[in-house]
Design a protein around this motif. Structure first.
Motif, mmCIF file in Angstrom:
data_model
loop_
_atom_site.group_PDB
_atom_site.id
_atom_site.type_symbol
_atom_site.label_atom_id
_atom_site.label_comp_id
_atom_site.label_asym_id
_atom_site.label_seq_id
_atom_site.Cartn_x
_atom_site.Cartn_y
_atom_site.Cartn_z
ATOM 1 N N MET A 110 -28.582 -52.141 -34.076
ATOM 2 C CA MET A 110 -28.400 -53.573 -34.009
ATOM 3 C C MET A 110 -27.359 -53.844 -32.925
ATOM 4 S SD MET A 110 -27.333 -56.270 -37.047
ATOM 5 C CE MET A 110 -26.297 -55.146 -37.923
ATOM 6 N N THR A 111 -27.654 -54.757 -32.048
ATOM 7 C CA THR A 111 -26.737 -55.121 -30.973
ATOM 8 C C THR A 111 -26.256 -56.539 -31.205
ATOM 9 O OG1 THR A 111 -27.893 -53.700 -29.423
ATOM 10 C CG2 THR A 111 -26.465 -55.364 -28.484
ATOM 11 N N ALA A 112 -24.979 -56.769 -30.931
ATOM 12 C CA ALA A 112 -24.419 -58.106 -31.091
ATOM 13 C C ALA A 112 -25.171 -59.077 -30.198
ATOM 14 C CB ALA A 112 -22.940 -58.104 -30.754
ATOM 15 N N LYS A 113 -25.496 -60.255 -30.742
ATOM 16 C CA LYS A 113 -26.191 -61.284 -29.973
ATOM 17 C C LYS A 113 -25.248 -61.877 -28.942
ATOM 18 C CE LYS A 113 -29.142 -62.609 -33.794
ATOM 19 N NZ LYS A 113 -29.492 -63.663 -34.731
ATOM 20 N N GLY A 114 -25.823 -62.474 -27.908
ATOM 21 C CA GLY A 114 -24.999 -63.161 -26.924
ATOM 22 C C GLY A 114 -24.741 -62.338 -25.681
ATOM 23 N N ASN A 115 -25.473 -61.249 -25.484
ATOM 24 C CA ASN A 115 -25.302 -60.398 -24.305
ATOM 25 C C ASN A 115 -23.881 -59.877 -24.199
ATOM 26 O OD1 ASN A 115 -27.979 -60.771 -23.618
ATOM 27 N ND2 ASN A 115 -27.516 -62.624 -22.469
ATOM 28 N N ASP A 116 -23.399 -59.739 -22.970
ATOM 29 C CA ASP A 116 -22.078 -59.184 -22.740
ATOM 30 C C ASP A 116 -20.992 -60.217 -22.980
ATOM 31 O OD1 ASP A 116 -23.387 -56.918 -21.894
ATOM 32 O OD2 ASP A 116 -23.317 -57.487 -19.790
ATOM 33 N N LYS A 117 -19.843 -59.780 -23.491
ATOM 34 C CA LYS A 117 -18.676 -60.647 -23.590
ATOM 35 C C LYS A 117 -18.070 -60.681 -22.203
ATOM 36 C CE LYS A 117 -17.334 -62.403 -26.721
ATOM 37 N NZ LYS A 117 -17.735 -63.710 -27.247
ATOM 38 N N SER A 118 -17.682 -61.858 -21.757
ATOM 39 C CA SER A 118 -17.077 -61.918 -20.432
ATOM 40 C C SER A 118 -15.969 -62.950 -20.399
ATOM 41 C CB SER A 118 -18.115 -62.225 -19.357
ATOM 42 O OG SER A 118 -18.622 -63.524 -19.510
ATOM 43 N N ILE A 119 -15.026 -62.696 -19.530
ATOM 44 C CA ILE A 119 -13.938 -63.618 -19.250
ATOM 45 C C ILE A 119 -14.155 -64.066 -17.822
ATOM 46 C CG2 ILE A 119 -11.450 -63.831 -18.934
ATOM 47 C CD1 ILE A 119 -12.181 -63.470 -21.846
ATOM 48 N N LYS A 120 -14.164 -65.345 -17.599
ATOM 49 C CA LYS A 120 -14.413 -65.871 -16.264
ATOM 50 C C LYS A 120 -13.134 -66.425 -15.664
ATOM 51 C CE LYS A 120 -19.255 -66.760 -16.729
ATOM 52 N NZ LYS A 120 -19.689 -65.452 -16.477
ATOM 53 N N GLU A 121 -13.038 -66.279 -14.338
ATOM 54 C CA GLU A 121 -11.942 -66.922 -13.629
ATOM 55 C C GLU A 121 -12.029 -68.406 -13.920
ATOM 56 O OE1 GLU A 121 -10.038 -65.873 -9.598
ATOM 57 O OE2 GLU A 121 -12.027 -64.938 -9.637
ATOM 58 N N GLY A 122 -10.891 -69.055 -13.989
ATOM 59 C CA GLY A 122 -10.878 -70.465 -14.326
ATOM 60 C C GLY A 122 -10.659 -70.661 -15.815
ATOM 61 N N SER A 123 -10.495 -69.570 -16.558
ATOM 62 C CA SER A 123 -10.283 -69.648 -17.990
ATOM 63 C C SER A 123 -8.790 -69.709 -18.328
ATOM 64 C CB SER A 123 -10.927 -68.449 -18.676
ATOM 65 O OG SER A 123 -10.356 -67.250 -18.179
ATOM 66 N N PHE B 255 -0.723 -60.734 -17.742
ATOM 67 C CA PHE B 255 -1.313 -59.394 -17.733
ATOM 68 C C PHE B 255 -1.715 -58.983 -19.158
ATOM 69 C CE2 PHE B 255 -0.431 -54.863 -18.464
ATOM 70 C CZ PHE B 255 -1.290 -54.252 -17.570
ATOM 71 N N ALA B 256 -0.821 -59.244 -20.120
ATOM 72 C CA ALA B 256 -1.035 -58.814 -21.510
ATOM 73 C C ALA B 256 -2.149 -59.581 -22.214
ATOM 74 C CB ALA B 256 0.262 -58.943 -22.300
ATOM 75 N N LYS B 257 -2.548 -60.724 -21.667
ATOM 76 C CA LYS B 257 -3.626 -61.491 -22.295
ATOM 77 C C LYS B 257 -4.991 -60.841 -22.105
ATOM 78 C CE LYS B 257 -1.623 -66.091 -22.118
ATOM 79 N NZ LYS B 257 -1.748 -67.440 -21.536
ATOM 80 N N ILE B 258 -5.183 -60.135 -20.987
ATOM 81 C CA ILE B 258 -6.528 -59.644 -20.694
ATOM 82 C C ILE B 258 -6.605 -58.143 -20.434
ATOM 83 C CG2 ILE B 258 -6.448 -60.148 -18.218
ATOM 84 C CD1 ILE B 258 -9.457 -60.600 -20.514
#
Length: 181
Positions: A1-14, A118-121
């Motif tokens: 079973m794979t988590a729905k929603g594809n890849d988790k990503s963090i985008k610039e501008g966040s 730095f510690a946030k991501i």
């Protein structure tokens, strides 16, 4: 079973300043990553996960190490399988906290807000493969369908453009900034 929603990503501008994060990362050495806490709950009746929606939550918290050049960050993760339409009734919940420890070279060149950025991501990114392996391993050991957490990616958003074909062209010509394991 794979988590729905594809890849988790963090985008610039966040709200993250990737130039600051990169500057600190260049002066940081990863010392170790280890699991410090975990909690696993499974509903013995709904073990197959059918009809469940997966929810994935993560965050980080700085812990002072007593030395200006040492940085300890706690990375907190949660994945839960919740039955459709019932936010209280779950079939699986896995929580884990990892300690991610760094040595910061030339720490006096950074402000406290630089280190916090730095510690946030960065610790989440460094710890993500450990989290993925933990979830996959523990679900297998519990006799559940193996759960695979998606990859974690850091990417730049596409530039806004009125012309969709122009967007596609820009995306294919630009170097990829996505990062995965």
């Amino acid at each position: 079973m794979t988590a729905k929603g594809n890849d988790k990503s963090i985008k610039e501008g966040s709200g993250l300043d990737f130039k600051v994060i990169q500057r600190v990362a260049e002066k940081a050495s990863l010392e170790d990553i280890f699991l410090i806490d975990a909690e696993i709950k499974s509903d013995p009746v709904h073990r197959d996960g059918r009809g469940a929606t997966l929810r994935l939550v993560f965050g980080s918290d700085i812990r002072p190490k007593g030395s200006i050049d040492k940085l300890a960050v706690l990375c907190n993760f949660l994945v839960s399988a919740v039955k459709e339409g019932d936010k209280e009734d779950f079939s699986l919940e896995i929580k884990a906290t990892f300690s991610v420890n760094y040595k910061i070279h030339s720490p006096d060149t950074f402000s406290a807000s630089d280190i916090e950025m730095f510690a946030k991501i960065n610790p989440i990114y460094n710890c993500w493969p450990y989290w993925r392996e933990f979830v996959q391993n523990i679900t297998a050991r519990m006799g559940l369908p193996t759960l695979t957490i998606p990859l974690f990616k850091i990417s730049k958003p596409m530039e806004d453009s009125a012309n969709p074909e122009e967007k596609s062209s820009k995306a294919s010509n630009r170097k990829s900034t996505s990062k995965s394991e």
